[in-house]
Scaffold this motif. Structure first.
Motif, PDB file in Angstrom:
ATOM      1  N   LEU A 172      23.664-107.219  71.277  1.00 60.61           N
ATOM      2  CA  LEU A 172      23.296-107.933  70.055  1.00 60.61           C
ATOM      3  C   LEU A 172      22.207-108.977  70.274  1.00 60.61           C
ATOM      4  O   LEU A 172      21.711-109.562  69.319  1.00 60.61           O
ATOM      5  CB  LEU A 172      24.528-108.626  69.454  1.00 60.61           C
TER       6      LEU A 172
ATOM      7  N   GLN B 190      17.533-104.381  63.509  1.00 60.45           N
ATOM      8  CA  GLN B 190      18.775-104.056  64.194  1.00 60.45           C
ATOM      9  C   GLN B 190      19.939-104.281  63.235  1.00 60.45           C
ATOM     10  O   GLN B 190      20.636-105.292  63.278  1.00 60.45           O
ATOM     11  CB  GLN B 190      18.921-104.912  65.460  1.00 60.45           C
TER      12      GLN B 190
ATOM     13  N   THR C 281      23.618-103.352  61.281  1.00 58.08           N
ATOM     14  CA  THR C 281      24.954-103.043  61.798  1.00 58.08           C
ATOM     15  C   THR C 281      25.142-101.549  62.060  1.00 58.08           C
ATOM     16  O   THR C 281      25.645-101.176  63.129  1.00 58.08           O
ATOM     17  CB  THR C 281      26.027-103.553  60.811  1.00 58.08           C
TER      18      THR C 281
ATOM     19  N   MET D 294      23.167-100.684  65.289  1.00 59.18           N
ATOM     20  CA  MET D 294      23.793-101.229  66.488  1.00 59.18           C
ATOM     21  C   MET D 294      25.105-100.521  66.802  1.00 59.18           C
ATOM     22  O   MET D 294      25.485-100.371  67.970  1.00 59.18           O
ATOM     23  CB  MET D 294      24.029-102.736  66.323  1.00 59.18           C
ATOM     24  N   THR D 295      25.785-100.066  65.780  1.00 65.11           N
ATOM     25  CA  THR D 295      27.032 -99.316  65.997  1.00 65.11           C
ATOM     26  C   THR D 295      26.748 -98.002  66.708  1.00 65.11           C
ATOM     27  O   THR D 295      27.462 -97.622  67.656  1.00 65.11           O
ATOM     28  CB  THR D 295      27.732 -99.048  64.652  1.00 65.11           C
TER      29      THR D 295
ATOM     30  N   SER E   3      28.922-107.552  64.891  1.00 64.92           N
ATOM     31  CA  SER E   3      27.661-107.427  64.182  1.00 64.92           C
ATOM     32  C   SER E   3      27.770-107.912  62.741  1.00 64.92           C
ATOM     33  O   SER E   3      26.896-108.636  62.246  1.00 64.92           O
ATOM     34  CB  SER E   3      27.188-105.968  64.207  1.00 64.92           C
TER      35      SER E   3
ATOM     36  N   TYR F 195      28.199-111.691  62.794  1.00 63.03           N
ATOM     37  CA  TYR F 195      26.934-112.272  63.240  1.00 63.03           C
ATOM     38  C   TYR F 195      25.925-112.299  62.088  1.00 63.03           C
ATOM     39  O   TYR F 195      25.299-113.327  61.823  1.00 63.03           O
ATOM     40  CB  TYR F 195      26.415-111.416  64.391  1.00 63.03           C
ATOM     41  N   GLU F 196      25.781-111.180  61.393  1.00 58.83           N
ATOM     42  CA  GLU F 196      24.835-111.098  60.285  1.00 58.83           C
ATOM     43  C   GLU F 196      25.292-111.931  59.093  1.00 58.83           C
ATOM     44  O   GLU F 196      24.474-112.520  58.378  1.00 58.83           O
ATOM     45  CB  GLU F 196      24.638-109.637  59.863  1.00 58.83           C
TER      46      GLU F 196
END
Length: 347
Positions: free
Chosen positions: A69, A119, A121, A124-125, A166, A169-170
């Motif tokens: 991340l 980037q 979710t 990134m997943t 994620s 975080y977002e």
């Protein structure tokens, strides 16, 4: 195993929230810095090393999830992995081969990521899903044979952790962006994107204890009401934007410009001599007088400005600075406009 998984989720949520909450209360400007984000994820990765997931005689650590991340700076990503890898080796007595496998995969991942626009979710997943499968495959080939249930369970848990981290975080960053925007709007003029009167006050207060002199130029458009009445407020706004562009060309490095009100602007200069301040004010007055301002597709008008100068040295006060500039601006208006007025500097 289930308890270990819950602990991984709980640590991730707690650390992300706690770091952001503490940092935002101290200095929100540092919150979005690349170094702070890397430090946050390194801390989280090291904590995850202490709660590996035990399944069928093998301990799996999900330390790589927060490292994926980390955004922006490539050198920070590499440094972050190096720190976590060292912690992984000394704290968990992990195999060097496992760390090397993870390192190769991580470097490959961070070299590929910049080719994607953002980037998100889902992205990134998928990155994490593929990373986990490849890491488990490397362990299976070079360290210890794994069964398909180990692949399935660890991949599921890694994916769940990535989605949790994620999304949170977002979500926190979306809130921070809203707060930052509101904070900027409080100190920014909407039309010109210059600082407003609050920003001006903050800048003068900031410079008060850091500089030997402060120069303040109050610049007011003469008879601007006539422009609005004759051509409309849209034309008036267009003129304000053109004046803003002109003034920006005259503000020296280190100076700052603000829109105080409808047709009044100000320029703040630090450690600029009195003589140079007067010359700058006269240059601005002359430039405005000889500039044609567009109020329509084919229509232009001429304008003038009145300028009042305030000057503060080590013995002056902030209040006197503003008072002098305001008094001189009113004097310039009374003298017939299109004037630069200032109090003589007494030595």
């Amino acid at each position: 195993m289930l308890i270990d998984f819950v602990l991984n989720i709980s640590i991730t949520i707690s650390v992300i929230y706690l770091f952001h909450r503490i940092q935002y209360s101290e200095d929100s400007a540092k919150l979005t810095s690349a170094a702070f984000q890397a430090a946050l994820m390194v801390t989280l990765a090291v904590l995850l090393l202490f709660v590996p997931i035990e399944y069928r005689g093998y301990s799996f650590s999900l330390f790589f999830v927060p490292l994926l991340l980390i955004k922006n700076k490539l050198y920070l990503k590499i440094a972050a992995f190096a720190l976590v890898a060292a912690a992984h080796y000394f704290l968990s007595s992990s195999s060097v081969i496992e760390i090397l496998i993870a390192g190769v995969l991580y470097i490959t991942a961070i070299l590929i990521m910049p080719f994607f626009k953002s980037q998100t979710t889902p992205l990134m997943t998928w990155f994490n899903f593929i990373f986990t499968l490849l890491l488990l495959t490397g362990i299976d080939l070079f360290l210890e044979p794994l069964v398909w249930m180990q692949f399935l369970i660890i991949t599921f848990m890694s994916t769940a952790l990535m989605i949790t981290a994620s999304v949170m975080y977002e979500d926190i960053h979306s809130i921070i962006r809203v707060l930052d925007r509101l904070n900027r709007e409080e100190y920014t003029d909407h039309l010109t994107q210059l600082g407003n009167i609050k920003a001006l006050d903050n800048e003068v207060n900031r410079l008060g204890s850091r500089t030997e002199t402060i120069s303040l130029l109050l610049i007011d458009l003469d008879n601007f009401k006539v422009v609005n009445d004759t051509y409309g407020y849209g034309a008036g706004d267009a003129v304000i934007k053109q004046i803003t562009g002109l003034l920006k060309n005259y503000v020296p490095t280190g100076g700052s410009i603000y829109r105080n009100s409808g047709e009044e602007f100000s320029i703040v200069l630090a450690d600029v001599s009195f003589d140079r301040t007067v010359r700058l004010a006269e240059a601005i007055r002359n430039a405005v007088e000889h500039t044609n301002f567009h109020v329509g597709k084919n229509e232009v008008i001429s304008l003038t400005v009145s300028v009042g100068i305030g000057f503060k040295d080590s013995g002056g006060t902030r209040r006197q600075l503003f008072k002098d500039a305001d008094n001189m601006l009113h004097a310039a208006k009374k003298m017939g406009q299109n004037q630069v007025m200032f109090l003589p500097l007494i030595k």
